[in-house]
Design a protein around this motif. Structure first.
Motif, PDB file in Angstrom:
ATOM      1  N   ASP A   1      -3.403 -11.248  13.816  1.00 43.42           N
ATOM      2  CA  ASP A   1      -2.106 -10.585  13.676  1.00 43.42           C
ATOM      3  C   ASP A   1      -1.378 -11.206  12.481  1.00 43.42           C
ATOM      4  O   ASP A   1      -1.154 -12.427  12.452  1.00 43.42           O
ATOM      5  CB  ASP A   1      -1.316 -10.794  14.973  1.00 43.42           C
ATOM      6  CG  ASP A   1      -0.026  -9.994  14.969  1.00 43.42           C
ATOM      7  OD1 ASP A   1       0.553  -9.806  13.877  1.00 43.42           O
ATOM      8  OD2 ASP A   1       0.401  -9.561  16.049  1.00 43.42           O
TER       9      ASP A   1
ATOM     10  N   ALA B   1     -11.972  -3.245   9.734  1.00 38.47           N
ATOM     11  CA  ALA B   1     -11.183  -2.639   8.646  1.00 38.47           C
ATOM     12  C   ALA B   1     -11.993  -2.710   7.344  1.00 38.47           C
ATOM     13  O   ALA B   1     -12.564  -3.761   7.012  1.00 38.47           O
ATOM     14  CB  ALA B   1      -9.851  -3.375   8.492  1.00 38.47           C
TER      15      ALA B   1
ATOM     16  N   SER C   1       0.866  -1.183   0.000  1.00 37.23           N
ATOM     17  CA  SER C   1       0.000   0.000   0.000  1.00 37.23           C
ATOM     18  C   SER C   1       0.903   1.234   0.000  1.00 37.23           C
ATOM     19  O   SER C   1       2.101   1.145   0.286  1.00 37.23           O
ATOM     20  CB  SER C   1      -0.861   0.014   1.256  1.00 37.23           C
ATOM     21  OG  SER C   1      -0.044   0.316   2.369  1.00 37.23           O
TER      22      SER C   1
ATOM     23  N   ILE D   1       0.609  -0.260  -4.977  1.00 39.58           N
ATOM     24  CA  ILE D   1      -0.592  -0.620  -5.741  1.00 39.58           C
ATOM     25  C   ILE D   1      -1.693   0.379  -5.396  1.00 39.58           C
ATOM     26  O   ILE D   1      -1.877   0.717  -4.226  1.00 39.58           O
ATOM     27  CB  ILE D   1      -1.026  -2.059  -5.380  1.00 39.58           C
ATOM     28  CG1 ILE D   1      -0.006  -3.046  -5.958  1.00 39.58           C
ATOM     29  CG2 ILE D   1      -2.433  -2.367  -5.888  1.00 39.58           C
ATOM     30  CD1 ILE D   1      -0.142  -4.436  -5.443  1.00 39.58           C
TER      31      ILE D   1
ATOM     32  N   GLY E   1      -2.338  -6.466   6.580  1.00 40.67           N
ATOM     33  CA  GLY E   1      -2.142  -5.210   7.319  1.00 40.67           C
ATOM     34  C   GLY E   1      -2.417  -3.992   6.464  1.00 40.67           C
ATOM     35  O   GLY E   1      -1.727  -2.979   6.561  1.00 40.67           O
TER      36      GLY E   1
ATOM     37  N   ALA F   1      -8.218   1.542   2.031  1.00 43.68           N
ATOM     38  CA  ALA F   1      -8.616   2.892   1.584  1.00 43.68           C
ATOM     39  C   ALA F   1      -9.015   2.814   0.114  1.00 43.68           C
ATOM     40  O   ALA F   1      -8.480   1.991  -0.644  1.00 43.68           O
ATOM     41  CB  ALA F   1      -7.440   3.853   1.742  1.00 43.68           C
TER      42      ALA F   1
ATOM     43  N   ALA G   1       2.564   1.770   3.355  1.00 42.30           N
ATOM     44  CA  ALA G   1       3.830   1.059   3.600  1.00 42.30           C
ATOM     45  C   ALA G   1       4.979   1.754   2.861  1.00 42.30           C
ATOM     46  O   ALA G   1       6.093   1.859   3.395  1.00 42.30           O
ATOM     47  CB  ALA G   1       3.704  -0.383   3.147  1.00 42.30           C
TER      48      ALA G   1
HETATM   49  P1  FAD Z   1      -3.368   2.114   7.290  1.00 39.70           P
HETATM   50  O1  FAD Z   1      -4.571   2.782   6.768  1.00 39.70           O
HETATM   51  O2  FAD Z   1      -2.646   2.743   8.409  1.00 39.70           O
HETATM   52  O3  FAD Z   1      -3.793   0.633   7.684  1.00 39.70           O
HETATM   53  C1  FAD Z   1      -2.965  -0.274   8.353  1.00 39.70           C
HETATM   54  C2  FAD Z   1      -3.810  -1.477   8.691  1.00 39.70           C
HETATM   55  O4  FAD Z   1      -2.990  -2.469   9.261  1.00 39.70           O
HETATM   56  C3  FAD Z   1      -4.911  -1.190   9.700  1.00 39.70           C
HETATM   57  O5  FAD Z   1      -6.169  -1.595   9.159  1.00 39.70           O
HETATM   58  C4  FAD Z   1      -4.546  -2.035  10.915  1.00 39.70           C
HETATM   59  O6  FAD Z   1      -5.685  -2.582  11.571  1.00 39.70           O
HETATM   60  C5  FAD Z   1      -3.726  -3.136  10.264  1.00 39.70           C
HETATM   61  N1  FAD Z   1      -2.726  -3.740  11.168  1.00 39.70           N
HETATM   62  C6  FAD Z   1      -1.841  -3.124  11.986  1.00 39.70           C
HETATM   63  N2  FAD Z   1      -1.054  -4.035  12.578  1.00 39.70           N
HETATM   64  C7  FAD Z   1      -1.459  -5.256  12.134  1.00 39.70           C
HETATM   65  C8  FAD Z   1      -1.029  -6.583  12.366  1.00 39.70           C
HETATM   66  N3  FAD Z   1       0.017  -6.841  13.211  1.00 39.70           N
HETATM   67  N4  FAD Z   1      -1.677  -7.587  11.775  1.00 39.70           N
HETATM   68  C9  FAD Z   1      -2.711  -7.360  10.926  1.00 39.70           C
HETATM   69  N5  FAD Z   1      -3.164  -6.112  10.664  1.00 39.70           N
HETATM   70  C10 FAD Z   1      -2.534  -5.076  11.238  1.00 39.70           C
HETATM   71  N6  FAD Z   1      -2.875   4.344  -1.043  1.00 39.70           N
HETATM   72  C11 FAD Z   1      -2.511   3.216  -1.711  1.00 39.70           C
HETATM   73  O7  FAD Z   1      -2.389   2.133  -1.118  1.00 39.70           O
HETATM   74  N7  FAD Z   1      -2.245   3.288  -3.055  1.00 39.70           N
HETATM   75  C12 FAD Z   1      -2.360   4.423  -3.774  1.00 39.70           C
HETATM   76  O8  FAD Z   1      -2.103   4.424  -4.987  1.00 39.70           O
HETATM   77  C13 FAD Z   1      -2.768   5.609  -3.091  1.00 39.70           C
HETATM   78  N8  FAD Z   1      -2.939   6.781  -3.754  1.00 39.70           N
HETATM   79  C14 FAD Z   1      -3.381   7.875  -3.074  1.00 39.70           C
HETATM   80  C15 FAD Z   1      -3.644   9.059  -3.769  1.00 39.70           C
HETATM   81  C16 FAD Z   1      -4.122  10.164  -3.101  1.00 39.70           C
HETATM   82  C17 FAD Z   1      -4.412  11.421  -3.869  1.00 39.70           C
HETATM   83  C18 FAD Z   1      -4.348  10.098  -1.698  1.00 39.70           C
HETATM   84  C19 FAD Z   1      -4.889  11.282  -0.960  1.00 39.70           C
HETATM   85  C20 FAD Z   1      -4.092   8.943  -1.003  1.00 39.70           C
HETATM   86  C21 FAD Z   1      -3.601   7.810  -1.660  1.00 39.70           C
HETATM   87  N9  FAD Z   1      -3.326   6.630  -0.976  1.00 39.70           N
HETATM   88  C22 FAD Z   1      -2.994   5.514  -1.683  1.00 39.70           C
HETATM   89  C23 FAD Z   1      -3.311   6.568   0.500  1.00 39.70           C
HETATM   90  C24 FAD Z   1      -4.552   5.948   1.092  1.00 39.70           C
HETATM   91  O9  FAD Z   1      -5.538   6.960   1.287  1.00 39.70           O
HETATM   92  C25 FAD Z   1      -4.224   5.317   2.473  1.00 39.70           C
HETATM   93  O10 FAD Z   1      -3.642   6.283   3.294  1.00 39.70           O
HETATM   94  C26 FAD Z   1      -3.267   4.129   2.392  1.00 39.70           C
HETATM   95  O11 FAD Z   1      -3.741   3.188   1.432  1.00 39.70           O
HETATM   96  C27 FAD Z   1      -3.205   3.461   3.743  1.00 39.70           C
HETATM   97  O12 FAD Z   1      -2.264   2.424   3.733  1.00 39.70           O
HETATM   98  P2  FAD Z   1      -2.409   1.198   4.717  1.00 39.70           P
HETATM   99  O13 FAD Z   1      -3.731   0.545   4.529  1.00 39.70           O
HETATM  100  O14 FAD Z   1      -1.198   0.376   4.575  1.00 39.70           O
HETATM  101  O15 FAD Z   1      -2.292   1.908   6.162  1.00 39.70           O
END
Ligand code: FAD
Length: 329
Positions: free
Chosen positions: A312, A299, A242, A257, A273, A277, A245
Motif C-alpha cells: 500500500d 500490475a 499518470s 507524464i 499507484g 498502461a 490521476a
Molecule cells: P489505473 O490504471 O487505475 O491504476 C491504478 C493503480 O493503482 C492500480 O494498478 C492499483 O493496483 C494501484 N493502487 C490502488 N490503490 C493503491 C494503493 N493504496 N497502493 C498502491 N497501489 C495502489 N495515461 C498516462 O498516464 N499518460 C498519458 O499521456 C496517457 N495518454 C493517453 C492517450 C490515449 C489516446 C489514451 C487512450 C489513454 C492515455 N492514457 C494516458 C491513459 C492510460 O491508458 C491509463 O488509463 C492511465 O495511465 C491509467 O492511470 P493509472 O495507472 O493512474 O490508473
C-alpha cells in the motif's frame, strides 16, 4: 562550404534551461569541420543569459530581446525567428523536445522546408565524414529507430531532455560573439500572452528532474498526493502523475507524464499507484532506474520496473520518506 547549425535556446525567467546545453552538445557532435554553431535566444532581458552562453563552445549568440517576448507565444516567437533563419539558412536547427520545442520545431521545419526528426535520444556521429544518425523511440517506447540525415536538405531535430551530457564551458579560445537582433512586434499578431499563471509550485522542473515521484489513480485523492510531495521534498524530486490521476482531478494536467503528457528521462522514476498502461510508459520508460510501488503484484508496471515494492503506497511512501530523511540528515 561553411554551414551553420542553429541551437534554439530555452530559458525561463532569464534562466537558461539545461536542455539548451544538452542541445548545444548535440550540435557540437554533429558539426563537421568548418561548420559554425550559433545559439538563438528569444525573450526579454537576455543580457545575462547571453553572457552566460558566451562561455560555451559556440561561434555566435543571437539575442532577440524585447519586452513583448517575455512569455512564449508561438506566433510572436516564430515571427521573431523567421527573418534570422532566412539570413542564416542553417543546415540544421536543434531544439529541446519540450513543450516549446515541440511547438516551434514544425513551424521552423516548414519555414526551411526541412525534414524533422523528433524526440531524439541519441546521436551517432560515426566515422569521419559519415552523416549523423539519430535514434528515437517509436511505438510508445517499445522499439527504437535510427534515422540517417539526408545529405541534401536542412534538418530540424528535437532532443529529449536528460539524454545527452550538457555542453561544458569552453576551456580556451575566444568567447562567442553576441549579436543583437532587432524585433518589431507585429500589429497583426492574433494571440497575445498577457500573463502566465503557474499552477504547479514546481520546485524542480519535471522534464529536467533527476528524480521523479509520480502518483496514479492509486493515490485516491488530491490529498493522497501529500505523502508523495513529502518524499519528493526530501529527495529533491519533481512530482509527476499518470493521466488517470489527472483525469480524476487529483492533480493538474501540467504533471501528466506519458504519450499525451510530458516525456521524462530521470535517473530515478518512482511510480506510486500507477498500473503501467502503455500510454504512461511512453513518457517514462527511458528512465534509468524505475521503482514501482503498487498493491497489485500483477500490475504491468512491474514488468518494466527495476525494483518493485508490492504494498500500500500510503504505508510504503512514508516509510521511504522517513528512511531517506535519516540517511540524508
Ligand atoms: P489505473 O490504471 O487505475 O491504476 C491504478 C493503480 O493503482 C492500480 O494498478 C492499483 O493496483 C494501484 N493502487 C490502488 N490503490 C493503491 C494503493 N493504496 N497502493 C498502491 N497501489 C495502489 N495515461 C498516462 O498516464 N499518460 C498519458 O499521456 C496517457 N495518454 C493517453 C492517450 C490515449 C489516446 C489514451 C487512450 C489513454 C492515455 N492514457 C494516458 C491513459 C492510460 O491508458 C491509463 O488509463 C492511465 O495511465 C491509467 O492511470 P493509472 O495507472 O493512474 O490508473
Amino acid at each position: 562550404m561553411s554551414r551553420t547549425i542553429v541551437v534554439i535556446a530555452e530559458q525561463r525567467g532569464g534562466q537558461l534551461r539545461q536542455v539548451t546545453l544538452e542541445t548545444l552538445r548535440a550540435a557540437q557532435w554533429i558539426r563537421s569541420e568548418g561548420d559554425a554553431v550559433s545559439v538563438v535566444a528569444i525573450g526579454s532581458n537576455l543580457t545575462k543569459l547571453g553572457n552566460a552562453l558566451a562561455t560555451y563552445d559556440c561561434d555566435r549568440i543571437y539575442l532577440i530581446d524585447h519586452a513583448d517576448l517575455e512569455h512564449y507565444n508561438p506566433e510572436a516567437y516564430y515571427q521573431a525567428l523567421s527573418p534570422l533563419l532566412g539570413e542564416l539558412s542553417p543546415c540544421a536547427v536543434l531544439l529541446g523536445h519540450t513543450s516549446i520545442g515541440r511547438d516551434l520545431a514544425p513551424m521552423i521545419a516548414a519555414r526551411l522546408q526541412a525534414g524533422q526528426i523528433s524526440d531524439v535520444i541519441a546521436i551517432d556521429r560515426g566515422d569521419d565524414g559519415m552523416l549523423p544518425r539519430f535514434v528515437r523511440p517509436i511505438y510508445a517506447g517499445k522499439a527504437f529507430e535510427t534515422i540517417e540525415a539526408a545529405s541534401d536538405g536542412p534538418l530540424v531535430v528535437t532532443l529529449r531532455p536528460n539524454n545527452v551530457q550538457p555542453a561544458a564551458p569552453r576551456e580556451e579560445g575566444p568567447a562567442a560573439q553576441i549579436v543583437s537582433v532587432p524585433y518589431t512586434p507585429s500589429a497583426s499578431l492574433r494571440t497575445m500572452v498577457r500573463d502566465v499563471v503557474r499552477k504547479t509550485s514546481g520546485k524542480v522542473d519535471l522534464t529536467e528532474a533527476k528524480i521523479v515521484v509520480s502518483g496514479g489513480r492509486g493515490v485516491k485523492s488530491a490529498e493522497g498526493f501529500r505523502p508523495l510531495e513529502e518524499l519528493a521534498d526530501v529527495i529533491g524530486a519533481a512530482v509527476g502523475a499518470s493521466r488517470g490521476a489527472c483525469d480524476a482531478g487529483y492533480c493538474d494536467y501540467a504533471l501528466q507524464i506519458g504519450q499525451t503528457g510530458k516525456v521524462v528521462t530521470p535517473e530515478v522514476y518512482i511510480a506510486c499507484g500507477i498500473s503501467g498502461a502503455i500510454q504512461h510508459l511512453a513518457g517514462m520508460s527511458q528512465s534509468r532506474i524505475i521503482i514501482a510501488i503498487n498493491k497489485d503484484p500483477d500490475a504491468p508496471i512491474f514488468q518494466i520496473a527495476d525494483y518493485g515494492i508490492v504494498g500500500d503506497l500510503f504505508e510504503v511512501v512514508p516509510l521511504l520518506t522517513a528512511e531517506f530523511k535519516k540517511a540524508l540528515a
